[in-house]
Design a protein around this motif. Structure first.
Motif, PDB file in Angstrom:
ATOM      1  N   ALA A  52       0.857  -1.191   0.000  1.00  0.00           N
ATOM      2  CA  ALA A  52       0.000   0.000   0.000  1.00  0.00           C
ATOM      3  C   ALA A  52       0.889   1.236   0.000  1.00  0.00           C
ATOM      4  O   ALA A  52       1.725   1.398   0.883  1.00  0.00           O
ATOM      5  N   CYS A  53       0.735   2.080  -0.992  1.00  0.00           N
ATOM      6  CA  CYS A  53       1.526   3.316  -1.127  1.00  0.00           C
ATOM      7  C   CYS A  53       1.135   3.963  -2.454  1.00  0.00           C
ATOM      8  O   CYS A  53       0.371   3.383  -3.227  1.00  0.00           O
ATOM      9  N   GLY A  55       2.839   4.121  -4.960  1.00  0.00           N
ATOM     10  CA  GLY A  55       3.378   3.268  -6.022  1.00  0.00           C
ATOM     11  C   GLY A  55       2.406   2.207  -6.492  1.00  0.00           C
ATOM     12  O   GLY A  55       2.518   1.735  -7.627  1.00  0.00           O
ATOM     13  N   PHE A  76       0.357  -3.632   3.479  1.00  0.00           N
ATOM     14  CA  PHE A  76       1.335  -2.587   3.817  1.00  0.00           C
ATOM     15  C   PHE A  76       2.636  -3.182   4.384  1.00  0.00           C
ATOM     16  O   PHE A  76       3.740  -2.752   4.042  1.00  0.00           O
ATOM     17  N   GLY A 107       6.102   1.937   4.223  1.00  0.00           N
ATOM     18  CA  GLY A 107       6.170   0.478   4.096  1.00  0.00           C
ATOM     19  C   GLY A 107       7.568  -0.071   4.332  1.00  0.00           C
ATOM     20  O   GLY A 107       7.740  -1.295   4.432  1.00  0.00           O
ATOM     21  N   TYR A 131      11.359   4.157  -2.397  1.00  0.00           N
ATOM     22  CA  TYR A 131      11.316   5.564  -2.833  1.00  0.00           C
ATOM     23  C   TYR A 131      10.872   6.353  -1.594  1.00  0.00           C
ATOM     24  O   TYR A 131       9.762   6.212  -1.122  1.00  0.00           O
ATOM     25  N   ASN A 133       9.827   9.441   0.154  1.00  0.00           N
ATOM     26  CA  ASN A 133       9.348  10.831   0.047  1.00  0.00           C
ATOM     27  C   ASN A 133       9.159  11.434   1.442  1.00  0.00           C
ATOM     28  O   ASN A 133       8.597  12.509   1.595  1.00  0.00           O
ATOM     29  N   ILE A 135       7.242  10.915   3.894  1.00  0.00           N
ATOM     30  CA  ILE A 135       5.891  11.002   4.486  1.00  0.00           C
ATOM     31  C   ILE A 135       5.036   9.828   4.008  1.00  0.00           C
ATOM     32  O   ILE A 135       5.422   9.115   3.082  1.00  0.00           O
ATOM     33  N   TYR A 136       3.848   9.684   4.610  1.00  0.00           N
ATOM     34  CA  TYR A 136       2.825   8.799   4.070  1.00  0.00           C
ATOM     35  C   TYR A 136       2.035   9.616   3.044  1.00  0.00           C
ATOM     36  O   TYR A 136       0.998  10.206   3.353  1.00  0.00           O
ATOM     37  N   ASN A 138       0.359   8.893   0.221  1.00  0.00           N
ATOM     38  CA  ASN A 138      -0.894   8.377  -0.328  1.00  0.00           C
ATOM     39  C   ASN A 138      -2.105   8.663   0.554  1.00  0.00           C
ATOM     40  O   ASN A 138      -3.223   8.803   0.060  1.00  0.00           O
TER      41      ASN A 138
END
Ligand SMILES: Cc1ncc(C[n+]2csc(CCOP(=O)(O)OP(=O)(O)O)c2C)c(N)n1
Ligand code: SF4
Length: 300
Positions: A52-53, A55, A76, A107, A131, A133, A135-136, A138
């Motif tokens: 879960a993301c 991506g 996740f 994740g 990857y 970024n 933060i969460y 999504n």
């Protein structure tokens, strides 16, 4: 169904890893990372395991997919565990194609860490790419343990108190065959490390600092420049760790001030940002890295 989104998992070579029609935001670091992963794969057809993301959201709604290779949407926490099973079955079937986890920092640094640790300890034949970024993304930009100190997120509205977790040190402590950091502003270095990882057996870990204009409150057009600045000011060191012990630094800071990186992102305009403390942290990181690279150098 358009040609851009029709799943096509029948061809032997991978023509497109990430197709047009995906849902990534403009300026997303993932888009660059996946294009370069496609280039490094040079036609090899991996199985992707994506938790879960953003991506996995970018694939679109089943039965369509923006991914041009078989892709498993995992829970996740479980991408490394699912990939362990996939890699084992592929080995039993004598399929010489990579199994790749593609996962966000949530994740990886947080909820997936137990399955990553288990797969790394077993030295499963997996290429794990995070990857990051920070933060969460999504689910609305909540803080993760990859979020740096002083950054405003939807759950740290005054700025995060704790510093970023050192995921590379954690993976190095598992003595995995190969671990490296990647920059979307350093294409040749990025591709070389991907190829090294693809040509290595066992558990390999790569992490890219992945610009996220939506969460970083930055301009999409600045994404690559931001990562160039992060490397130039020393905040994001480019390096490789072989067998968890031998270090190689790929780029030294060039004196670019940290403010050049921070000032282009509104997420750093917080009450808790402590510039001298962040500068000290960066200096400490470099002291450690240089000591490791000098004491335990990676020789070709
Ligand atoms: C057990 C569980 N908790 C929460 C969620 C909701 N959820 C889905 S994606 C996500 C955030 C993912 O963050 P990250 O891994 O950093 O990737 P990004 O979204 O930034 O690409 C969350 C909290 C979930 N799917 N499963
Ligand atoms: S929210 Fe961030 S990580 Fe997610 S698709 Fe948009 S730019 Fe990429």
């Amino acid at each position: 169904m358009t040609a851009a989104t029709t799943p096509d998992v029948t061809f032997e070579r991978c023509d497109h890893l990430l197709r047009a029609g995906n849902t990534n935001c403009a300026g997303c670091g993932m888009s660059i990372g996946l294009q370069w992963l496609h280039e490094a794969l040079d036609g090899r057809k991996p199985v992707l395991c994506i938790p879960a993301c953003c991506g996995i959201v970018t694939a679109g709604a089943f039965p369509t997919s923006a991914y041009g290779v078989p892709t498993i949407a995992t829970t996740f926490a479980s991408s490394a565990a699912v990939a362990s099973g996939v890699a084992t079955v592929r080995a039993l079937n004598r399929e010489d194609q990579p199994t790749i986890c593609w996962a966000g920092d949530g994740g990886t640094y947080d909820i997936g860490l137990a399955t990553i640790s288990a797969a790394a300890e077993r030295n499963e034949d997996i290429l794990y790419i995070c990857y990051d970024n920070e933060i969460y993304g999504n689910t609305g930009g909540q803080r993760s343990s990859a979020t740096p100190q002083g950054v405003k997120t939807s759950t740290t509205t005054a700025g995060k108190a704790e510093p970023k977790k050192d995921i590379m040190a954690i993976l190095a402590a598992h003595r995995v065959p190969y671990a490296a950091t990647l920059s979307v502003a350093h294409r040749e270095d990025f591709l070389r490390k991907l190829r090294t990882a693809l040509d290595t057996s066992g558990f390999r870990f790569l992490t890219l600092l992945s610009p996220c204009p939506t969460g970083w409150k930055s301009e999409a057009a600045d994404s690559v420049e931001l990562i160039r600045l992060a490397v130039a000011c020393g905040l994001f060191p480019l390096y490789e760790v072989f067998d968890g012990r031998r270090y190689r630094i790929n780029a030294e800071p060039d004196g670019t001030p940290l403010e050049a990186y921070l000032s282009k992102q509104r997420r750093y305009r917080s009450e808790t940002l402590d510039l001298p403390a962040l500068t000290r942290q960066i200096e400490q990181n470099w002291k450690y890295l240089r000591a490791m690279a000098a004491t335990f150098p990676a020789t070709d």
